[in-house]
Design an enzyme around this catalytic site. Structure first.
Site, short mmCIF file in Angstrom:
data_model
loop_
_atom_site.label_atom_id
_atom_site.label_comp_id
_atom_site.label_asym_id
_atom_site.label_seq_id
_atom_site.Cartn_x
_atom_site.Cartn_y
_atom_site.Cartn_z
N SER A 27 79.52 11.96 2.50
CA SER A 27 78.21 12.41 2.03
C SER A 27 78.21 12.53 0.51
O SER A 27 79.18 12.15 -0.14
CB SER A 27 77.86 13.74 2.69
N ASN A 28 77.14 13.01 -0.06
CA ASN A 28 77.00 13.21 -1.50
C ASN A 28 76.73 14.67 -1.79
O ASN A 28 76.18 15.37 -0.94
CB ASN A 28 75.80 12.41 -2.03
N ARG A 29 77.00 15.07 -3.01
CA ARG A 29 76.63 16.44 -3.42
C ARG A 29 75.13 16.48 -3.64
O ARG A 29 74.59 15.72 -4.45
CB ARG A 29 77.33 16.79 -4.73
N VAL A 97 71.35 9.54 -1.55
CA VAL A 97 71.65 8.73 -0.38
C VAL A 97 73.09 8.21 -0.45
O VAL A 97 73.54 7.77 -1.50
CB VAL A 97 70.67 7.53 -0.32
#
Ligand code: CTP
Length: 228
Positions: A27-29, A97
């Site tokens: 995932s991303n921050r 995203v």
């Protein structure tokens, strides 16, 4: 004078998650705070909003006029956006995203092996913002975000052209105290006509209000039928 017709906003927010197995993901921050603040500001200004959100821990917006669509993966976010883009006057893609996903997802938890390294095979995900014009056929005002750590202006302008946006909202996430989990941000808008507009450091809610005012003006200009 009759007030102008409300606009319909489609906003993406939060991160997306790409599963590796039932207990792990990539995932991303992203806290989702900026996207949610924009949704609240747009609804407060009288507009309607579809807020397509990845998993976040902040509260769902309380403002009437916001429809929250909860998704997890990039593919789900893409599909939710594709379904709703046709009804939007303005699309603001504020989501962080995930750019890649594992080529295959293990149905069982992957156990630690004796090997010291683990190579994951990843493939590109759908570029939601980059698909808005083509193939999704969006003709409204298109706004993207660029969270950068260096060469902010050059990267923002590149994204503006590459993803066929009207505006890129850029922020420098290497600066302490702004971006990601913070309630504060500092942004610069890069417009397709080559101009730039800096909004000074402030609360995300205040910046969102200013941003919605600017975007609303641009969207109405775009919709205005030229006088014959
Ligand atoms: N975006 C998107 N779909 C993706 C990746 C990004 O819709 N698969 C959107 C983001 O919501 C944001 C903009 O594109 O509005 C820029 O995102 P960013 O991750 O900075 O850009 P990338 O295309 O991933 O480019 P790079 O990795 O070179 O920074």
């Amino acid at each position: 004078m009759t007030p102008p017709e409300p606009l319909h906003f489609l906003i993406t927010a939060g991160p997306t998650r790409e599963p590796i197995d039932p207990v792990r993901f990539i995932s991303n921050r992203s806290s989702g705070k900026m996207g949610y603040a924009i949704a609240e500001a747009a609804a407060r200004a009288g507009h309607t909003v579809d807020l397509v959100s990845g998993p976040v821990t902040i509260a769902a917006p309380s403002q009437p006029g916001i429809r929250l669509v909860a998704v997890e993966s990039t593919r789900q976010m893409y599909e939710a956006v594709a379904e709703r883009l046709g009804a939007a006057d303005v699309a603001i893609m504020a989501a962080a995203v995930a750019d890649y996903r594992p080529v295959s997802v293990s149905p069982q938890k992957i156990k630690k092996s004796k090997q010291q390294d683990w190579v994951l095979h990843l493939e590109k995900t759908e570029d939601i913002l980059g698909s808005a014009r083509e193939p999704l056929g969006f003709g409204g005002l298109l706004v993207g975000f660029a969270a950068e750590t260096e060469n902010v202006e050059a990267h923002a302008r590149d994204k503006l052209v590459r993803k066929r946006c009207d505006v890129i909202v850029a922020n420098d996430v290497s600066q302490p105290g702004i971006g990601f989990d913070s309630d504060t941000n500092e942004i610069c808008l890069y417009h397709a006509d080559g101009s730039a507009e800096a909004l000074p450091r402030g609360a995300k809610s205040a910046l969102a209000r200013d941003l919605v005012r600017i975007i609303e003006g641009l969207a109405r200009d775009r919709m205005r039928v030229p006088a014959s």
